[in-house]
Design an enzyme around this catalytic site. Structure first.
Site: not given
Length: 285
Positions: A68, A153, A172, A183-186, A188
């Protein structure tokens, strides 16, 4: 289709080997093949060696051999040209590169006969404004991520949707994802999976300080405006996890649907939800 461009993950020995075989297969059918310079060098074929960015404007079809990440990088190179991409998965997960190595030549036969269907994937355009001037612009297939550095911070980000103030996230970081990128970082970060045919994007905070801050789905007609409220912090913006820039206090990031899309050739043997079930290891009934 007479002119075929090939991109591959050049540090992947299998990808180079498959590319060499595909070049021979295509030329054996009288087709013209265009290779990026590094790949042409690796396969020992300089006959059609070209700059990476020039190939999309010269071909009728692009084949991507890798995973990908390789396909996402190529999607930014295509930049809205009406060129379909056939993604062949030689990596691990492969939500976008649906075609397996075993299906490659059967799929190519069908594509060359015009027997294929396309999945048009929405893209985003992210613009960074600094002191009223454009400081950066990015085309995005998966997501735009604003994230703190190693020792930074919590970040304060004032977010508006169109002209309406939404909230000031204390977290963060923040993810703005397309349905493709859901389906990627979102995923997780606890965001929802969104079917690629839906016209929307998702705003997902990363480890928010307030438990009430949850992912928000908005229309793809919306402009997401993020003003950075920084205090000498190390904060970066990344596009698809591959390119990006450092952000400064007062920077404004505007993210909206791009005018262009990425056109992916769908697997002839798999549906989206089958791919989803397989890749995420969901159980059968």
């Amino acid at each position: 289709m007479k002119r075929i461009g090939i991109y591959a993950k050049c540090n992947h020995p299998d990808a180079v080997m498959v590319a060499r075989d595909v070049v021979g297969w295509l030329r054996g059918r009288g087709l013209e093949v265009f290779l990026e310079k590094k790949l042409a060098q690796d396969v020992g074929d300089a006959e059609q060696s070209h700059d990476r960015g020039s190939i999309p404007g010269m071909v009728d079809l692009i084949i991507v051999l890798g995973g990908d990440g390789t396909l996402i990088s190529v999607a930014r190179q295509v930049c809205g040209r009406d060129v379909p991409i056939l993604g062949v998965n030689l990596g691990s997960l492969g939500f976008l590169t649906e075609i397996t190595r075993g299906e490659l030549y059967l799929s190519l036969e069908k594509v060359l006969k015009g027997e294929f269907s396309l999945s048009d994937r929405m893209m985003l355009e992210a613009v960074v404004w600094r002191h009223g001037l454009e400081a950066g612009r990015f085309s995005v297939l998966n997501d735009v991520v604003i994230n703190k550095g190693a020792i930074a911070r919590i970040i304060d980000m004032e977010v508006s949707v169109d002209t309406a103030y939404l909230t000031t996230f204390k977290s963060d970081g923040l993810i703005i994802a397309t349905p493709t990128g859901s389906t990627a970082y979102n995923l997780s970060a606890g965001g929802p999976i969104i079917s690629p045919g839906l016209h929307c994007l998702v705003v997902t905070p990363i480890c928010p300080h307030m438990l009430a801050n949850r992912p928000l789905i908005v229309s793809d007609t919306a402009c997401i405006r993020i003003e950075m409220k920084l205090r000498d912090q190390d904060v970066v913006l990344t596009a698809d996890g591959q390119v990006g820039m450092a952000l400064e206090a007062g920077d404004v990031v505007e993210i909206r649907k791009a005018d262009r899309c990425t056109r992916l050739i769908k697997s002839p043997s798999k549906e989206y939800f089958e791919v989803l079930r397989t890749k995420l290891g969901w159980g059968e009934r």
